[in-house]
Design an enzyme around this catalytic site. Structure first.
Site, PDB file in Angstrom:
ATOM      1  N   GLY A  25      -2.288  -5.046   8.013  1.00 31.36           N
ATOM      2  CA  GLY A  25      -2.009  -4.383   9.282  1.00 31.36           C
ATOM      3  C   GLY A  25      -2.741  -5.028  10.426  1.00 31.36           C
ATOM      4  O   GLY A  25      -3.678  -5.803  10.234  1.00 31.36           O
ATOM      5  N   TYR A  29      -7.171  -2.637  17.828  1.00 26.96           N
ATOM      6  CA  TYR A  29      -8.554  -2.529  17.357  1.00 26.96           C
ATOM      7  C   TYR A  29      -8.983  -3.738  16.546  1.00 26.96           C
ATOM      8  O   TYR A  29     -10.158  -4.040  16.450  1.00 26.96           O
ATOM      9  CB  TYR A  29      -8.692  -1.282  16.477  1.00 26.96           C
ATOM     10  CG  TYR A  29      -7.708  -1.317  15.327  1.00 26.96           C
ATOM     11  CD1 TYR A  29      -8.020  -2.009  14.162  1.00 26.96           C
ATOM     12  CD2 TYR A  29      -6.450  -0.727  15.439  1.00 26.96           C
ATOM     13  CE1 TYR A  29      -7.118  -2.099  13.136  1.00 26.96           C
ATOM     14  CE2 TYR A  29      -5.546  -0.814  14.409  1.00 26.96           C
ATOM     15  CZ  TYR A  29      -5.881  -1.498  13.264  1.00 26.96           C
ATOM     16  OH  TYR A  29      -4.970  -1.607  12.253  1.00 26.96           O
ATOM     17  N   ASP A 147      -4.113  12.702  16.688  1.00 22.87           N
ATOM     18  CA  ASP A 147      -3.103  11.642  16.616  1.00 22.87           C
ATOM     19  C   ASP A 147      -2.355  11.687  15.291  1.00 22.87           C
ATOM     20  O   ASP A 147      -2.116  10.659  14.661  1.00 22.87           O
ATOM     21  CB  ASP A 147      -3.769  10.280  16.822  1.00 22.87           C
ATOM     22  CG  ASP A 147      -2.755   9.185  17.157  1.00 22.87           C
ATOM     23  OD1 ASP A 147      -1.639   9.528  17.604  1.00 22.87           O
ATOM     24  OD2 ASP A 147      -3.071   8.006  16.945  1.00 22.87           O
TER      25      ASP A 147
END
Lengths: 471, 302
Positions: A25, A29, A147
């Site tokens: 992934g 960030y 979230d």
């Protein structure tokens, strides 16, 4: 391993307890890698590497917040932080999590695009129950997630914890008992499809009820395989008014009224009424027809109570767990993927695509071992290398992964299908060793394409995701 | 857990006095005594508070930063972690964990402004590196509970509202000791209310007994606070300077050789700098006000 032995020798000591499999992934960030613990090859770890800080910023406040919360949290339905590592040489930070093979985004998509069949009731109920169970734990400890969305709800793959749901991504989570700043100061929160109406209407102070709204949306999506409220996001900063998203909600649930939602009148966007939302008239078809449930069905009752407009009337996680729906057959179970009684068809979900070409950039470069260190945590893994170094030959047919991804970008636009069939087959084989997944992976294009779609994931710790999804 | 103290890492990591008072071997080799150790931590507490006032962050951030600093020194030596760099770096980290992020360059700017002594100077890069070392030294346990949260309610319930400022001052002063590493924060808060009750000659016995808190512990903490104020009378700039001076190895060696240059004037340059933090010493022992007291006293409540 992706690197040769020489490189391996120069890796920081903490990194040598892992065999790196590949990248799974990427987001703003940083990167997420899949790794195996050398001393326990059956255990997979997702290592989230935070990007080096920009000049003068140090460790990102998001990372600090995430570490702070994750170090306190311990629950079966919340993702487990097993280690934190710091590389002092390049000032990078790594979080190591227990790895979960699946997430709800992939599970839902697989059913919609491949299985062409609804997710069985047992699985839906078990996932929902575990999600609520984890959320109840967080909320009772005054932690809001803020979230929640399908890609943040992980499900464990093969192994002792198979089918166990894990809530992930605490980058936006926070303690709401005694914040020093108003909650709305932290910027936009929650992907808009799962965003609660009070947030969309500009509430300054919101509660854990925002998470319950998101759970309601996810529940509906598990039932219908389609996002319940698919609004078009208005991209502007900061915190633009999301008219289309509200429109989508009102169309299904009807117009909110001050009668049913007393504090509605005080919400900034409702009050200012710039885009005349107060005056819109909605011909509501009713939620039950959208989710194809009878209004008398307990599942419908539960769903509608999670999608209550007034956050103060909205069901809490604790209340939801007590709902009749969970006391009816089929009862929810620990392994959400495999029902305890045979009979139901077991779906084999695709495994997460792994880019075995991307190197663990930054740490693969030459660094003296003493420059980095890892702190072992309770329940963490041992630092000893019982198995010794086991190098797995790098798959030769895939070279220069990152470059390839860029080259594929053009091709990708022409490809409509997701084509995950062969991935499903790989998953069905079950016991294929991790590091071979790259080899057993589907045709390159498909895999690459999936990685591409994953690239736009934002702020998601541990696991790939997309910020907003279009189908 | 994040907001249940009893399941939190803060509670699990509470230490005994002996553990907190263990002077690291590396520091011992430099001649740092337990008394020096406490003095330096006190001095750094004042430093953090002063810096915080300049960059305008709230008391809770100060308290968290001080707690981080004190926690670090239960695991690491002052020789490895120079307090003059650790203190501002703790404030930097605490500003993030308490959601009031302060930029490192702002800290660097104010350090320069407050202290003429070059030993305090640091660069942004050093603060950022130290931030990571602190994270490690803390074993990534960042949650800190403070007495402040429960205080208004307790003060109100105890009928001590007119002494609110005094009590807050007392609580702030407890961070000049290691109490936060040893006792649950609500007991520290209660001990401060207890001290205030005694000072104000208000009989709160019944109220305290109704609380079902460990009153022996509360009284013990109260005694420690009073002892601290007592001992504080004896603290002079010279003593703090001398303790700080031992941290610099070369100078320590030079001193052994011929006892040159005396004390570095470290505290001199920040004379009066400790006044910003509420300092209730005067209220407690007005007759002992003397010129050689370390720092100034700010009477918040007379």
């Amino acid at each position: 391993m992706m690197s040769n032995r020489g490189n391996n020798m120069n890796r920081p000591e903490w990194l040598q307890q892992y065999d790196l499999i590949g990248k799974i992934g990427e987001g703003t960030y940083g990167l997420v890698f899949l790794a195996k613990i050398k001393s326990n090859r059956s255990k997979s770890i997702a290592i989230k590497k935070f990007k080096q800080s920009k000049d003068g910023d140090g460790v990102s406040p998001t990372a600090i917040r995430e570490i702070m919360l994750l170090r306190e949290i311990s629950h079966e339905n919340v993702v487990k932080l097993v280690n934190v590592h710091i590389n002092h040489m390049d000032m990078s930070l790594y979080l190591a999590f227990d790895y979960a093979e699946h997430d709800l985004y992939e599970i839902i998509r697989h059913h919609r695009d491949k299985v062409n069949q609804a997710i069985n009731q047992y699985t839906v109920k078990s996932i929902l129950w575990q999600l609520l169970n984890g959320l109840n734990y967080l909320h009772s400890n005054w932690i809001m997630h803020r979230d929640l969305k399908p890609s943040n709800i992980l499900v464990m793959g093969d192994g002792e914890e198979q089918g166990v749901v894990k809530i992930a991504d605490f980058g936006l989570a926070r303690i709401y008992q005694a914040p020093l700043k108003p909650l709305s100061d932290n910027g936009v929160v929650v992907t808009i499809w799962y965003r609660a109406p009070e947030l969309l209407l500009g509430a300054k102070h919101y509660t854990s009820a925002v998470d319950m709204w998101a759970v309601g949306c996810i529940f509906a999506e598990l039932l219908t395989l389609k996002p319940l409220f698919q609004g078009q996001e208005v991209k502007a900063t900061p915190n633009p008014f999301q008219l289309d998203q509200l429109d989508k909600i009102f169309k299904v649930l009807g117009h909110p009224t001050v009668d049913k939602w007393a504090t509605l009148a005080h919400l900034p966007h409702w009050q200012s009424d710039h885009q005349h939302i107060q005056g819109h008239k909605y011909d509501s078809p009713g939620l039950y027809s959208v989710v194809h449930l009878s209004p008398k069905n307990p599942a419908y009752d539960l769903l509608s109570k999670m999608l209550e407009y007034d956050p103060r009337k909205r069901l809490t996680a604790a209340q939801a767990l007590e709902h009749e729906y969970f006391r009816m057959e089929p009862l929810p179970g620990r392994n959400a993927l495999v029902p305890p009684q045979p009979g139901e068809k077991i779906v084999n979900y695709p495994t997460r695509p792994v880019d075995t070409n991307t190197d663990f950039e930054g740490t693969a470069s030459i660094q003296p071992a003493q420059q980095a260190s890892g702190n072992q945590m309770s329940g963490g893994m041992g630092g000893t290398h019982l198995m010794g170094t086991r190098n797995v030959p790098r798959p030769v047919h895939m070279v220069g992964g990152m470059q390839r991804i860029q080259q594929q970008q053009q091709q990708q636009q022409n490809m409509a299908a997701y084509g995950l069939a062969s991935q499903a087959a790989a998953a069905a084989a079950g016991n294929i060793p991790m590091q071979q997944r790259g080899v057993a992976a589907p045709p390159h294009q498909q895999q690459q394409q999936q990685q591409l779609r994953r690239k736009d994931g934002m702020g998601m710790p541990g696991y790939p995701q997309q910020k907003s999804r279009r189908f | 857990m994040a907001t249940n103290f009893w399941t939190s890492t803060h509670y699990k990591e509470l230490l005994d006095q002996e553990e907190v008072d263990a002077v690291h071997n590396l520091d011992k080799q430099r001649g740092i005594t337990l008394e020096d150790f406490k003095l330096i931590k006190l001095h750094m507490t004042n430093y953090i508070a002063r810096l915080a006032q300049n960059v305008k962050v709230r008391q809770r951030v100060v308290a968290t930063a001080v707690t981080y600093m004190r926690r670090v020194y239960t695991r690491r030596s002052m020789t490895e972690f120079d307090p003059r760099l650790l203190a501002p770096s703790c404030l930097y980290l605490a500003s993030k964990s308490e959601e009031s992020t302060v930029q490192a360059r702002l800290l660097v700017f104010y350090i320069k402004k407050i202290y003429s002594d070059e030993k305090y100077r640091c660069e942004i890069k050093e603060i950022l590196e130290m931030e990571m070392k602190i994270l490690e030294a803390l074993n990534y346990y960042l949650i800190v509970f403070h007495p402040y949260h429960a205080l208004p309610q307790l003060v109100h319930d105890a009928g001590m509202s007119d002494a609110t400022q005094l009590i807050w001052g007392l609580v702030n002063d407890t961070y000049k000791m290691d109490l936060i590493l040893i006792h649950p924060p609500h007991l520290i808060g209660l001990a401060c209310i207890y001290v205030a009750s005694v000072l104000k000659e208000k009989d709160n016995t019944a109220w305290f007994e109704d609380l079902r808190a460990d009153m022996n512990m509360v009284k013990n903490i109260a005694m420690e606070i009073l002892d601290f104020y007592d001992a504080h009378k004896m603290i002079t700039d010279e003593r703090v300077n001398a303790a700080m001076h031992k941290l610099t190895a070369e100078e320590a060696l030079a001193e052994l050789g011929g006892g040159v240059d005396g004390f570095g004037g470290i505290v001199k340059s920040c004379g009066g700098g400790d006044s910003e933090w509420s300092w209730v010493l005067l209220t407690m022992c007005p007759r002992n006000k003397g010129p050689q007291q370390y720092g100034q006293c700010l009477v918040q409540e007379v």
